[in-house]
Design a protein around this motif. Structure first.
Motif, PDB file in Angstrom:
ATOM      1  N   THR A 108      59.935 -98.758  80.138  1.00  0.00           N
ATOM      2  CA  THR A 108      59.023 -99.798  79.669  1.00  0.00           C
ATOM      3  C   THR A 108      58.615 -99.544  78.218  1.00  0.00           C
ATOM      4  OG1 THR A 108      58.152-100.128  81.904  1.00  0.00           O
ATOM      5  CG2 THR A 108      56.811-100.940  80.078  1.00  0.00           C
ATOM      6  N   GLY A 109      58.263 -98.302  77.915  1.00  0.00           N
ATOM      7  CA  GLY A 109      57.837 -97.963  76.565  1.00  0.00           C
ATOM      8  C   GLY A 109      58.968 -98.033  75.554  1.00  0.00           C
ATOM      9  N   LEU A 110      60.192 -97.796  76.009  1.00  0.00           N
ATOM     10  CA  LEU A 110      61.337 -97.774  75.105  1.00  0.00           C
ATOM     11  C   LEU A 110      61.977 -99.158  74.939  1.00  0.00           C
ATOM     12  CD1 LEU A 110      63.283 -96.040  73.390  1.00  0.00           C
ATOM     13  CD2 LEU A 110      64.682 -95.786  75.457  1.00  0.00           C
ATOM     14  N   GLN A 122      58.994 -91.794  61.227  1.00  0.00           N
ATOM     15  CA  GLN A 122      59.705 -91.385  62.443  1.00  0.00           C
ATOM     16  C   GLN A 122      58.737 -90.826  63.489  1.00  0.00           C
ATOM     17  OE1 GLN A 122      62.857 -88.010  62.999  1.00  0.00           O
ATOM     18  NE2 GLN A 122      63.972 -89.855  62.376  1.00  0.00           N
ATOM     19  N   ASP A 123      57.790 -90.022  63.035  1.00  0.00           N
ATOM     20  CA  ASP A 123      56.788 -89.480  63.958  1.00  0.00           C
ATOM     21  C   ASP A 123      55.937 -90.603  64.560  1.00  0.00           C
ATOM     22  OD1 ASP A 123      57.620 -86.886  63.567  1.00  0.00           O
ATOM     23  OD2 ASP A 123      56.135 -86.461  62.012  1.00  0.00           O
ATOM     24  N   ALA A 124      55.636 -91.623  63.739  1.00  0.00           N
ATOM     25  CA  ALA A 124      54.834 -92.753  64.218  1.00  0.00           C
ATOM     26  C   ALA A 124      55.574 -93.526  65.297  1.00  0.00           C
ATOM     27  CB  ALA A 124      54.476 -93.682  63.051  1.00  0.00           C
ATOM     28  N   ILE A 125      56.877 -93.706  65.123  1.00  0.00           N
ATOM     29  CA  ILE A 125      57.676 -94.427  66.120  1.00  0.00           C
ATOM     30  C   ILE A 125      57.734 -93.636  67.423  1.00  0.00           C
ATOM     31  CG2 ILE A 125      59.999 -95.227  66.698  1.00  0.00           C
ATOM     32  CD1 ILE A 125      60.344 -95.892  63.698  1.00  0.00           C
ATOM     33  N   ILE A 126      57.914 -92.332  67.312  1.00  0.00           N
ATOM     34  CA  ILE A 126      57.933 -91.481  68.509  1.00  0.00           C
ATOM     35  C   ILE A 126      56.604 -91.572  69.246  1.00  0.00           C
ATOM     36  CG2 ILE A 126      58.019 -89.081  69.308  1.00  0.00           C
ATOM     37  CD1 ILE A 126      59.999 -88.555  66.980  1.00  0.00           C
ATOM     38  N   ALA A 146      53.095 -96.148  74.540  1.00  0.00           N
ATOM     39  CA  ALA A 146      53.422 -97.324  75.357  1.00  0.00           C
ATOM     40  C   ALA A 146      53.821 -96.900  76.769  1.00  0.00           C
ATOM     41  CB  ALA A 146      54.549 -98.121  74.706  1.00  0.00           C
ATOM     42  N   SER A 147      54.585 -95.814  76.872  1.00  0.00           N
ATOM     43  CA  SER A 147      55.000 -95.307  78.185  1.00  0.00           C
ATOM     44  C   SER A 147      53.798 -94.811  78.984  1.00  0.00           C
ATOM     45  CB  SER A 147      56.015 -94.176  78.020  1.00  0.00           C
ATOM     46  OG  SER A 147      57.170 -94.618  77.346  1.00  0.00           O
ATOM     47  N   LEU A 148      52.902 -94.102  78.308  1.00  0.00           N
ATOM     48  CA  LEU A 148      51.695 -93.593  78.961  1.00  0.00           C
ATOM     49  C   LEU A 148      50.825 -94.752  79.430  1.00  0.00           C
ATOM     50  CD1 LEU A 148      49.811 -91.254  79.739  1.00  0.00           C
ATOM     51  CD2 LEU A 148      48.884 -91.325  77.413  1.00  0.00           C
ATOM     52  N   HIS A 149      50.688 -95.764  78.587  1.00  0.00           N
ATOM     53  CA  HIS A 149      49.864 -96.918  78.948  1.00  0.00           C
ATOM     54  C   HIS A 149      50.473 -97.669  80.134  1.00  0.00           C
ATOM     55  CE1 HIS A 149      46.737 -99.876  78.254  1.00  0.00           C
ATOM     56  NE2 HIS A 149      47.645-100.837  78.356  1.00  0.00           N
ATOM     57  N   SER A 150      51.804 -97.717  80.184  1.00  0.00           N
ATOM     58  CA  SER A 150      52.480 -98.350  81.319  1.00  0.00           C
ATOM     59  C   SER A 150      52.117 -97.640  82.611  1.00  0.00           C
ATOM     60  CB  SER A 150      53.998 -98.313  81.110  1.00  0.00           C
ATOM     61  OG  SER A 150      54.683 -98.770  82.257  1.00  0.00           O
ATOM     62  N   ARG A 151      52.091 -96.299  82.554  1.00  0.00           N
ATOM     63  CA  ARG A 151      51.749 -95.511  83.737  1.00  0.00           C
ATOM     64  C   ARG A 151      50.304 -95.766  84.160  1.00  0.00           C
ATOM     65  NH1 ARG A 151      52.797 -90.875  81.709  1.00  0.00           N
ATOM     66  NH2 ARG A 151      55.011 -91.064  82.133  1.00  0.00           N
ATOM     67  N   LYS A 152      49.396 -95.772  83.190  1.00  0.00           N
ATOM     68  CA  LYS A 152      47.979 -96.007  83.486  1.00  0.00           C
ATOM     69  C   LYS A 152      47.760 -97.417  84.035  1.00  0.00           C
ATOM     70  CE  LYS A 152      46.096 -92.853  79.963  1.00  0.00           C
ATOM     71  NZ  LYS A 152      45.352 -92.793  78.677  1.00  0.00           N
ATOM     72  N   MET A 153      48.367 -98.394  83.359  1.00  0.00           N
ATOM     73  CA  MET A 153      48.223 -99.778  83.786  1.00  0.00           C
ATOM     74  C   MET A 153      48.797 -99.993  85.178  1.00  0.00           C
ATOM     75  SD  MET A 153      49.552-103.204  81.792  1.00  0.00           S
ATOM     76  CE  MET A 153      51.287-102.842  82.120  1.00  0.00           C
ATOM     77  N   GLY A 154      49.937 -99.365  85.424  1.00  0.00           N
ATOM     78  CA  GLY A 154      50.573 -99.489  86.730  1.00  0.00           C
ATOM     79  C   GLY A 154      49.715 -98.910  87.838  1.00  0.00           C
TER      80      GLY A 154
END
Length: 280
Positions: free
Chosen positions: A169-171, A249-253, A259-267
């Motif tokens: 989801t985050g990617l 590059q660090d900002a994109i990572i 986004a992945s962490l938020h997906s987990r929390k939201m889920g």
């Protein structure tokens, strides 16, 4: 497949309906769609794709080979509570609901059923989605193959473990937005250095298409391809130096991780809310 039902008629549902019908994978009359009450929207889909639509819940879900859960996640609890009494054991549930776990859907169904979660992205609208699938233990090889075939009508498909879907989801789920964000910045810079916005857009889009083609067809890594463009002391090196200095590059990572962490929390939150509503 004799009957495929879409519970929800938004953009992802339409993209899938379009891909399925255009590929002749399923006859349009065997593809059904419903929503919470937007009859005008259903009429549009019925006319455009020659599918079937209905608000008769009992008739809609009985004898369905597969049901695609494509409503908004916040509406999933009430929808599943309404649908579950009419689902049959043999019906395969395919969910495109971000964050809602397989176990939560299993509990809502109130009976053992095949459940497959899918994470497509908005590029499904033009048949270029990157979709990931994860299934429960009841999914047979033929059911997983069918689900894969459905989503291959709108792009490429990968099968993953459910625990990887938040990362997907985050990617790639949110990925198109990151690219559009980059293009926004490129367009603004183009105007500032004296280029017409329309011309700049044409150049940027073609550059992205070309770069994507190189990544797709070349056996070289992204780093190797970048290095080949970056001549010592040249213009590209000057630009890359600024990106490194600004920590792009660090900002994109960090962006993708967040986004992945938020997906987990939201889920987790959505799953708790759904289970609570279904069992009231």
């Amino acid at each position: 497949m004799k009957k495929l039902v879409f519970a929800g008629a938004g953009s992802i549902a339409e993209a899938l309906i379009s891909g399925i019908v255009k590929s002749d994978l399923i006859d349009g009359k065997n593809v059904w769609a419903t929503n919470r009450g937007n009859a005008k929207r259903l009429a549009e889909l019925e006319k455009k794709y020659r599918i079937s639509t209905s608000y008769n819940v009992k008739g809609l879900y009985q004898r369905a080979d597969a049901v695609v859960l494509a409503m908004k996640p916040k509406d999933a609890a009430n929808a599943l509570k309404e649908i579950s009494p009419y689902l049959e054991h043999e019906t395969m549930i395919i969910s495109v609901l971000a964050g809602i776990s397989i176990s939560t859907i299993e509990k809502a169904a109130a009976q053992p059923m095949t459940v497959i979660r899918a994470m497509p992205n908005t590029s499904a609208a033009i048949g270029l989605s990157a979709t990931a699938l994860a299934s429960n233990r009841l999914a047979t090889d033929s059911q997983l193959k069918l689900a894969r075939t459905l989503f291959e009508t709108v792009g490429i498909v990968s099968v993953v473990e459910e625990c990887q879907l938040d990362a997907v989801t985050g990617l790639s789920g949110s990925g198109p937005a990151y690219i559009y964000y980059l293009v926004e910045a490129m367009e603004k810079s183009a105007v500032e250095i004296g280029l017409d916005r329309r011309l700049a857009n044409d150049l940027i889009v073609q550059t992205l298409i070309g770069a994507a083609g190189m990544l797709s067809k070349s056996e070289k890594t992204p780093e190797q391809l970048r290095t080949e463009v970056t001549s010592p002391g040249g213009t590209t090196e000057a630009g890359i130096r600024i990106l490194d200095t600004q920590g792009v590059q660090d900002a994109i990572i960090s962006c993708i991780k967040e986004a992945s962490l938020h997906s987990r929390k939201m889920g987790s939150l959505l799953s708790q809310q759904l289970e609570k509503t279904v069992h009231q």
